[in-house]
Design an enzyme around this catalytic site. Structure first.
Site, PDB file in Angstrom:
ATOM      1  CG  ASN A 198      -0.263  -0.323   2.500  1.00  0.00           C
ATOM      2  OD1 ASN A 198       0.407  -1.354   2.619  1.00  0.00           O
ATOM      3  ND2 ASN A 198      -0.392   0.533   3.482  1.00  0.00           N
ATOM      4  CB  SER A 227     -11.122  -3.392   1.916  1.00  0.00           C
ATOM      5  OG  SER A 227     -11.745  -2.437   2.717  1.00  0.00           O
ATOM      6  CB  ALA A 228     -16.311  -2.324  -0.712  1.00  0.00           C
ATOM      7  CB  THR A 249     -27.823  -7.923  11.172  1.00  0.00           C
ATOM      8  OG1 THR A 249     -28.584  -8.581  12.184  1.00  0.00           O
ATOM      9  CG2 THR A 249     -28.732  -7.540  10.008  1.00  0.00           C
ATOM     10  CB  CYS A 294      12.284  16.473   6.350  1.00  0.00           C
ATOM     11  SG  CYS A 294      12.387  15.774   4.698  1.00  0.00           S
TER      12      CYS A 294
HETATM   13  N1  PLP Z   1      -4.125  -4.283   3.970  1.00  0.00           N
HETATM   14  C1  PLP Z   1      -3.655  -3.356   3.124  1.00  0.00           C
HETATM   15  C2  PLP Z   1      -2.526  -3.720   2.195  1.00  0.00           C
HETATM   16  C3  PLP Z   1      -4.201  -2.079   3.086  1.00  0.00           C
HETATM   17  O1  PLP Z   1      -3.728  -1.178   2.237  1.00  0.00           O
HETATM   18  C4  PLP Z   1      -5.267  -1.773   3.984  1.00  0.00           C
HETATM   19  C5  PLP Z   1      -5.826  -0.416   4.026  1.00  0.00           C
HETATM   20  O2  PLP Z   1      -5.154   0.561   3.814  1.00  0.00           O
HETATM   21  C6  PLP Z   1      -5.728  -2.770   4.847  1.00  0.00           C
HETATM   22  C7  PLP Z   1      -5.131  -3.998   4.801  1.00  0.00           C
HETATM   23  C8  PLP Z   1      -6.864  -2.498   5.795  1.00  0.00           C
HETATM   24  O3  PLP Z   1      -8.069  -2.281   5.073  1.00  0.00           O
HETATM   25  P1  PLP Z   1      -9.428  -1.767   5.711  1.00  0.00           P
HETATM   26  O4  PLP Z   1      -9.413  -0.300   5.569  1.00  0.00           O
HETATM   27  O5  PLP Z   1     -10.515  -2.356   4.880  1.00  0.00           O
HETATM   28  O6  PLP Z   1      -9.504  -2.246   7.100  1.00  0.00           O
END
Ligand code: PLP
Length: 400
Positions: free
Chosen positions: A158, A206-207, A244, A336
């Site tokens: 990420n 994750s939507a 739910t 920095c």
């Molecule tokens: N794993 C990775 C690689 C992510 O980038 C993220 C969110 O930034 C997550 C897990 C966690 O996702 P969520 O926001 O759906 O909890």
């Protein structure tokens, strides 16, 4: 510092953090927030109609990934899915060893840290090269030495965008009888999956990372596994995740994934062009000392929508803050001004005294927006007191 009359644009380049809802998703969700509000567990007609929508969403997600509907379980997002995959597998199979890496998301690292603290597991960290790529030989050595292992490695990073070869890891997992969880949060909806031909045991989505709603996700659990649940209750999601269902969220997730995969080639081509455009604009911006973290500059080896750039330090405050002041949203971490670089950047062979800025695109961004962003960055450097006096930024050779 940029002045106030330059505060006129809102440009969103933080799509690895979250994305805008796609218009088709909003349309799909609305009836489930208004008319179809019954509980999917209710036996009456209104409830059955809503349950049908949840079942259809499950079939859609499964179909897009080459899984069977029984292998898809809806959750409240990737963090929950990760906790379920790791804790659920450790408990279900009494695993006492986990292999992961130093550049995983905190949802993985913190979950494993807690298990280690409680004495459940020992954690091995696979070696990474200076760009953050997994050393597969080391991974194999770790597997050879440790039977009954859970592998927890991400597909797309990420922060720096590195793509890990989850197919090769899956093959190793099978060879050594290990269980493999792939964190696919950043690649879901961006890279095609075919779980029919894969050795992945668990993965998550994750939507909100692919133009769906926040707070809803799913976990794929290969049919040969059953995890120990984290949440007990009414038996929803076939006992793996009680509570739910977030019906509107689940419907929106399925629609978002469907739209992403329907236009995958087109949207990914656009996002790749945006990335290349930003790289080329920065190269001629005159700002010296720019470099790229991990594989993020590589079109083949990174998630197309992430570009992690190291900028020379400023005396006037961080690039991220100054871009924010003119309505440009990016993420970053700075070493920095005494701040710490992120755990991901620290794990790489990066220069310590740089500001790391993550630009992350979506199909909704434009080339004109990137022109504005580079102009804004150039203005920030031109007006920095220390840099303007020395003009050093013009003369330092680019390390890009
Ligand atoms: N794993 C990775 C690689 C992510 O980038 C993220 C969110 O930034 C997550 C897990 C966690 O996702 P969520 O926001 O759906 O909890």
């Amino acid at each position: 510092m940029i002045n106030n009359n330059q505060r006129n644009m809102e440009i969103y380049l933080d799509n690895a953090a979250t994305t805008a809802l796609a218009p088709e998703v909003i349309e799909a969700i609305l009836p489930f927030l208004t008319t179809h509000y019954a509980n999917p567990s209710s036996a009456h007609r209104a409830g059955r109609k809503v349950k049908d929508a949840v079942d259809q969403a499950r079939r859609t997600v499964a179909g897009l990934l080459g899984a069977s509907p029984e292998e898809i379980y809806f959750t409240a997002g990737a963090t929950e899915g990760i906790n379920l995959a790791l804790t659920g597998a450790i408990r279900a199979y009494e695993l006492n060893h986990v292999i992961t890496s130093r550049i995983e998301h905190k949802a993985v690292l913190q979950t494993l840290k807690r298990h280690e603290k409680e004495g459940d597991i020992e954690t091995s960290f696979v070696k990474l090269d200076e760009r953050g790529n997994v050393d597969l030989y080391h991974l194999e050595n770790l597997l050879r030495a440790n039977p009954r292992t859970l592998i927890a490695l991400m597909h797309g990073n990420n922060e720096i965008g590195n793509i890990t070869d989850i197919h090769a890891i899956g093959v190793l997992a099978r060879r050594y009888n290990a269980v493999f969880f792939a964190d696919t949060t950043q690649t879901m909806g961006k890279i095609a999956f075919d779980l029919q031909h894969s050795d992945i045991d668990f993965m998550v989505g994750s939507a909100h990372k692919f133009h769906g709603p926040k707070g809803v996700g799913f976990i794929y659990i290969n049919e040969k596994h059953e995890l120990k649940p984290l949440i007990y209750g009414g038996g929803q999601e076939r006992g793996q995740r009680a509570g739910t269902e977030n019906v509107a969220g689940v419907v929106g997730l399925a629609k978002a994934l469907e739209v992403s995969y329907r236009n995958l080639d087109e949207s990914q081509a656009k996002v790749c062009k945006l990335k290349q455009y930003l790289i080329s604009k920065l190269a001629i911006s005159g700002i010296g000392g720019i470099c790229y973290n991990g594989e993020s500059k590589s079109i083949e080896n990174s998630v197309p929508n992430v570009l992690s750039v190291s900028f020379p330090c400023l005396s006037s405050g961080s690039v991220v803050t100054q871009l924010d002041a003119v309505g440009i949203a990016v993420s970053g971490g700075s070493a920095c001004s005494g701040g710490g670089a992120s755990h991901v950047i620290q794990a790489l062979a990066c220069e310590a005294d740089k500001e790391n800025v993550r630009f992350s695109f979506s199909k909704f961004n434009t080339f004109e927006e990137l022109d504005h962003v580079v102009d804004a960055i150039v203005r920030i450097y031109e007006s920095d007191p220390a840099i303007a006096t020395s003009k050093a930024w013009k003369s330092i050779a680019s390390w890009a």
